[in-house]
Motif scaffolding. Structure first.
Motif, PDB file in Angstrom:
ATOM      1  N   ARG A 181     -23.135 -35.502  -4.567  1.00 59.59           N
ATOM      2  CA  ARG A 181     -22.488 -36.818  -4.572  1.00 59.59           C
ATOM      3  C   ARG A 181     -21.041 -36.698  -5.071  1.00 59.59           C
ATOM      4  O   ARG A 181     -20.112 -37.212  -4.463  1.00 59.59           O
ATOM      5  CB  ARG A 181     -23.304 -37.776  -5.461  1.00 59.59           C
ATOM      6  CG  ARG A 181     -22.916 -39.239  -5.327  1.00 59.59           C
ATOM      7  CD  ARG A 181     -23.598 -40.092  -6.384  1.00 59.59           C
ATOM      8  NE  ARG A 181     -23.198 -39.743  -7.738  1.00 59.59           N
ATOM      9  CZ  ARG A 181     -22.041 -40.032  -8.306  1.00 59.59           C
ATOM     10  NH1 ARG A 181     -21.153 -40.718  -7.625  1.00 59.59           N
ATOM     11  NH2 ARG A 181     -21.758 -39.664  -9.533  1.00 59.59           N
ATOM     12  N   TYR A 185     -18.539 -37.100  -2.041  1.00 55.87           N
ATOM     13  CA  TYR A 185     -18.236 -38.528  -1.954  1.00 55.87           C
ATOM     14  C   TYR A 185     -17.232 -39.010  -2.990  1.00 55.87           C
ATOM     15  O   TYR A 185     -16.477 -39.930  -2.750  1.00 55.87           O
ATOM     16  CB  TYR A 185     -19.532 -39.353  -2.058  1.00 55.87           C
ATOM     17  CG  TYR A 185     -20.532 -38.991  -0.986  1.00 55.87           C
ATOM     18  CD1 TYR A 185     -20.192 -39.071   0.356  1.00 55.87           C
ATOM     19  CD2 TYR A 185     -21.807 -38.555  -1.306  1.00 55.87           C
ATOM     20  CE1 TYR A 185     -21.086 -38.732   1.359  1.00 55.87           C
ATOM     21  CE2 TYR A 185     -22.716 -38.210  -0.311  1.00 55.87           C
ATOM     22  CZ  TYR A 185     -22.344 -38.295   1.021  1.00 55.87           C
ATOM     23  OH  TYR A 185     -23.235 -37.948   2.000  1.00 55.87           O
ATOM     24  N   PRO A 202     -31.192 -36.330   6.504  1.00 62.03           N
ATOM     25  CA  PRO A 202     -30.094 -37.296   6.320  1.00 62.03           C
ATOM     26  C   PRO A 202     -29.057 -36.829   5.301  1.00 62.03           C
ATOM     27  O   PRO A 202     -27.849 -37.042   5.509  1.00 62.03           O
ATOM     28  CB  PRO A 202     -30.800 -38.557   5.816  1.00 62.03           C
ATOM     29  CG  PRO A 202     -32.241 -38.385   6.143  1.00 62.03           C
ATOM     30  CD  PRO A 202     -32.516 -36.925   6.302  1.00 62.03           C
ATOM     31  N   TYR A 203     -29.490 -36.185   4.202  1.00 59.55           N
ATOM     32  CA  TYR A 203     -28.516 -35.779   3.175  1.00 59.55           C
ATOM     33  C   TYR A 203     -27.619 -34.648   3.671  1.00 59.55           C
ATOM     34  O   TYR A 203     -26.607 -34.346   3.041  1.00 59.55           O
ATOM     35  CB  TYR A 203     -29.224 -35.382   1.863  1.00 59.55           C
ATOM     36  CG  TYR A 203     -30.330 -34.364   2.028  1.00 59.55           C
ATOM     37  CD1 TYR A 203     -31.637 -34.779   2.282  1.00 59.55           C
ATOM     38  CD2 TYR A 203     -30.083 -33.000   1.930  1.00 59.55           C
ATOM     39  CE1 TYR A 203     -32.661 -33.858   2.452  1.00 59.55           C
ATOM     40  CE2 TYR A 203     -31.104 -32.072   2.082  1.00 59.55           C
ATOM     41  CZ  TYR A 203     -32.387 -32.511   2.355  1.00 59.55           C
ATOM     42  OH  TYR A 203     -33.401 -31.600   2.523  1.00 59.55           O
ATOM     43  N   GLU A 206     -25.243 -36.799   6.596  1.00 54.00           N
ATOM     44  CA  GLU A 206     -24.474 -37.924   6.048  1.00 54.00           C
ATOM     45  C   GLU A 206     -23.028 -37.597   5.634  1.00 54.00           C
ATOM     46  O   GLU A 206     -22.107 -38.347   5.998  1.00 54.00           O
ATOM     47  CB  GLU A 206     -25.215 -38.525   4.863  1.00 54.00           C
ATOM     48  CG  GLU A 206     -25.291 -40.033   4.932  1.00 54.00           C
ATOM     49  CD  GLU A 206     -26.339 -40.549   3.966  1.00 54.00           C
ATOM     50  OE1 GLU A 206     -27.269 -41.203   4.452  1.00 54.00           O
ATOM     51  OE2 GLU A 206     -26.230 -40.265   2.747  1.00 54.00           O
ATOM     52  N   LEU A 209     -21.027 -37.491   8.805  1.00 59.24           N
ATOM     53  CA  LEU A 209     -20.944 -38.777   9.500  1.00 59.24           C
ATOM     54  C   LEU A 209     -20.054 -39.751   8.733  1.00 59.24           C
ATOM     55  O   LEU A 209     -19.234 -40.446   9.322  1.00 59.24           O
ATOM     56  CB  LEU A 209     -22.345 -39.369   9.704  1.00 59.24           C
ATOM     57  CG  LEU A 209     -23.263 -38.517  10.598  1.00 59.24           C
ATOM     58  CD1 LEU A 209     -24.650 -39.142  10.704  1.00 59.24           C
ATOM     59  CD2 LEU A 209     -22.663 -38.329  11.986  1.00 59.24           C
ATOM     60  N   LEU A 210     -20.178 -39.769   7.403  1.00 55.16           N
ATOM     61  CA  LEU A 210     -19.346 -40.682   6.602  1.00 55.16           C
ATOM     62  C   LEU A 210     -17.879 -40.262   6.632  1.00 55.16           C
ATOM     63  O   LEU A 210     -16.990 -41.103   6.705  1.00 55.16           O
ATOM     64  CB  LEU A 210     -19.861 -40.765   5.162  1.00 55.16           C
ATOM     65  CG  LEU A 210     -21.213 -41.487   5.007  1.00 55.16           C
ATOM     66  CD1 LEU A 210     -21.644 -41.530   3.556  1.00 55.16           C
ATOM     67  CD2 LEU A 210     -21.148 -42.906   5.569  1.00 55.16           C
ATOM     68  N   GLN A 213     -16.553 -41.342   9.930  1.00 55.26           N
ATOM     69  CA  GLN A 213     -16.372 -42.801   9.914  1.00 55.26           C
ATOM     70  C   GLN A 213     -15.104 -43.203   9.149  1.00 55.26           C
ATOM     71  O   GLN A 213     -14.417 -44.154   9.514  1.00 55.26           O
ATOM     72  CB  GLN A 213     -17.575 -43.413   9.202  1.00 55.26           C
ATOM     73  CG  GLN A 213     -18.087 -44.687   9.817  1.00 55.26           C
ATOM     74  CD  GLN A 213     -19.410 -45.060   9.181  1.00 55.26           C
ATOM     75  OE1 GLN A 213     -19.503 -45.176   7.954  1.00 55.26           O
ATOM     76  NE2 GLN A 213     -20.431 -45.245   9.998  1.00 55.26           N
TER      77      GLN A 213
END
Ligand code: OAD
Length: 257
Positions: A181, A185, A202-203, A206, A209-210, A213
């Motif tokens: 994280r 992030y 997903p982890y 993600e 993808l983030l 985005q």
């Protein structure tokens, strides 16, 4: 002519940090079998289901010897393998940038062996052990890995050792999730790269993808298209051992100027 698209080269020349995510494909050129696809561990469906069941938390509790017979095979492959050009290129990239983090799903220990420092091996390492009774931690020697026939015994309390790796049906380690994280992030990398993975979890998908985005540069390296190929800015079709050294050369050269 460069192997890499011109706009990717320009981007690589400007970045100061990178977040990298790897999977089994990065170790394929070291002779380690992937999980999915042709020749993968799960290629034969019935055999694949048995492997997944053996590598699960409930099987470990009920029949640790069964889990260890499969872990022993993975451990033997790890000790027989050496890092390849892809692992080495990632170390060069880490050396050249201000900040670098590598999130891997691989349990073969090859990134660590190559010299990657800021590593989150989210699924652990098949050679690391933890006692199911007293929590004593250790590491199998290559000889122990090769001779393993059943669950090994704890040298501290004579309890049963488990592989210090995440099995199916088990939680991910909270400390590593927290680092993931923070690294992906909180202090967002300038570029996110994903290589050698079908990105089924997903982890794993993600962070890419983030980043996509949010408009950050994203790269995928894989000989085959995957679920996330359409979302990344550059999808490089081919082996990691070919593209990663090319990327490392650009980043290293930019750092020297
Ligand atoms: P997979 O076996 O699902 O995917 C390997 C990927 O590597 C495929 O997309 C291949 O096309 C690609 N590939 C093959 N050779 C390559 C090469 N030379 N260079 C680059 N890519 C190449 O492996 P993972 O995505 O890592 O989990 O699997 C994820 C998880 O599923 C594993 O960590 C394991 C498994 O169940 C646990 O054990 C918990």
């Amino acid at each position: 002519m460069s192997l890499l698209p011109t706009d990717l080269v320009e981007t690589l020349q400007a970045i100061r940090s990178m977040g990298v995510i790897t999977g089994a494909g990065v170790s394929a050129e070291s002779g380690i079998q992937t999980y999915r696809g042709q020749g993968g561990i799960y290629d034969d469906e019935a055999e694949g289901d048995r492997t997944v069941e053996a590598l699960s938390g409930p099987t470990l509790q009920a029949d640790p010897d069964r889990t260890w017979r499969v872990v022993a095979e993975l451990a033997c492959r790890s000790v027989a393998a050496a890092p390849n050009a892809a692992h080495d290129a990632l170390v060069e990239i880490e050396d050249a940038l201000e900040h670098f983090v590598l999130l891997t799903q691989n349990v073969d220990g090859l990134h660590r062996m190559a010299g990657t420092r800021n590593l989150i091996d989210i699924h652990g390492d098949v050679l690391d052990t933890r006692c199911m009774q007293c929590d004593h931690t250790g590491r199998l020697t290559p000889e122990q890995a090769r001779e393993l026939q059943a669950a090994p015994i704890c040298p501290a309390c004579a309890g049963t050792l488990r592989p210090d790796a995440v099995l199916f049906g088990e939680m991910l380690p909270t400390g590593k999730l927290e680092r993931l994280r923070q690294e992906m992030y909180e202090r967002t990398p300038d570029l996110v790269l994903i290589a050698g993975t079908t990105a089924v979890f997903p982890y794993i998908a993600e962070p890419v993808l983030l980043a996509a985005q949010a408009g950050l540069p994203t790269v995928e390296i894989n000989p085959e298209p995957t679920e996330i190929s359409n979302f990344v800015r550059w999808s490089l079709r081919g082996p990691a051992g070919r593209f990663l050294p090319a990327m490392a050369a650009v980043i290293t050269e930019a750092g020297e100027q």
